[in-house]
Enzyme design. Structure first.
Site: not given
Length: 266
Positions: A50-52, A56, A92
């Protein structure tokens, strides 16, 4: 009590792109393949990142790709529509899928959209969607098509462009069904690279050397306004999957819930 964590030396993909600009195609392919392997393993256990984003993704000193920060990861539960609570936006903005923005159902294809954004950015040197305000950015994610990557980097293989555009489809049903499937098509796209373009540059070493390996072999030209809509090549591309060689790929994820088509912003 204590937690034991792997110690990683290297730099983030964001740092590498900031120093090098568009990545050499073989290095881009390696980042994509190893990221998809990691996602396939997570998805097999029902975990959506969910926040690739480039911050990261860590490139180690040996050149390996590692996915970091599963801090807002979501566990997919069979038979349950996995949604973010109304009023909560987790992720993001530049890398959020339309269904995240509209609080729709989340599954593995949400991560594949984010990886499509990352591959687009690593290939062309710019993000596919931007905006002066958060509303403009979200509106473009939901309603606008990205500029075709080959307009920004003409030597990009057509199959690699089509793969990126398919990952960026607004409707999750039109994206790849799993990280395994996307990885198979990526391997096929990379087979078309010329021999001299298959050498995998160690990005950490390239940054330390202070020179962009991409600039030594290829040229890229940024043309056309980012907001221009283009027909998606992915809708016309139906290649025959080729067997993927190397280590066994984790079991393909079978989506447990069909997400609704993202709604337009009000």
């Amino acid at each position: 009590p204590y937690i034991v964590m792997e110690y990683l030396e290297g730099l983030s993909l964001a740092q590498a792109m900031a120093r090098l600009g568009p990545l050499p195609l073989a290095s881009l392919g390696r980042v994509g393949e190893e990221s998809l392997d990691a996602l396939a393993a997570a998805h097999r256990h029902g975990i959506v990142h969910r926040d690739l984003k480039p911050d990261n993704i860590q490139i180690t000193t040996s050149g390996r790709t590692k996915l970091l920060d599963f801090g807002i990861a979501k566990l997919m539960v069979e038979g349950v529509q996995t949604r973010t609570a109304t009023g909560m936006l987790l992720g993001t903005p530049h890398y959020m899928a339309p269904e995240q923005i509209s609080a729709g159902a989340i599954d593995a294809r949400t991560d594949l959209y984010a990886l499509g954004i990352i591959l687009y950015e690593a290939a062309t040197g710019q993000k596919p969607f931007d905006g002066g305000t958060l509303f403009e950015l979200f509106n473009r994610h939901i309603n606008e098509a990205p500029v075709a990557p080959r307009r920004l980097r003409p030597e990009l293989p057509p199959l690699l462009e089509a793969l990126i555009l398919r990952a960026l489809e607004k409707d999750p049903a039109r994206r790849f069904g799993s990280a395994k499937e996307m990885g198979a098509y990526l391997a096929q796209a990379l087979e078309g690279l010329p021999v001299e373009g298959r050498r995998r540059t160690n990005l950490v070493e390239a940054v330390a050397a202070g020179a962009s390996p991409a600039s030594q072999a290829t040229a890229w030209v940024a043309t056309g306004p980012p907001q221009q809509e283009l027909a998606s090549a992915a809708t016309q591309w139906q290649p025959t999957p080729q067997p993927v060689t190397g280590p066994a790929t984790p079991q393909e994820l079978v989506p447990t819930a069909q997400p609704a088509t993202p709604a337009h912003l009000a």
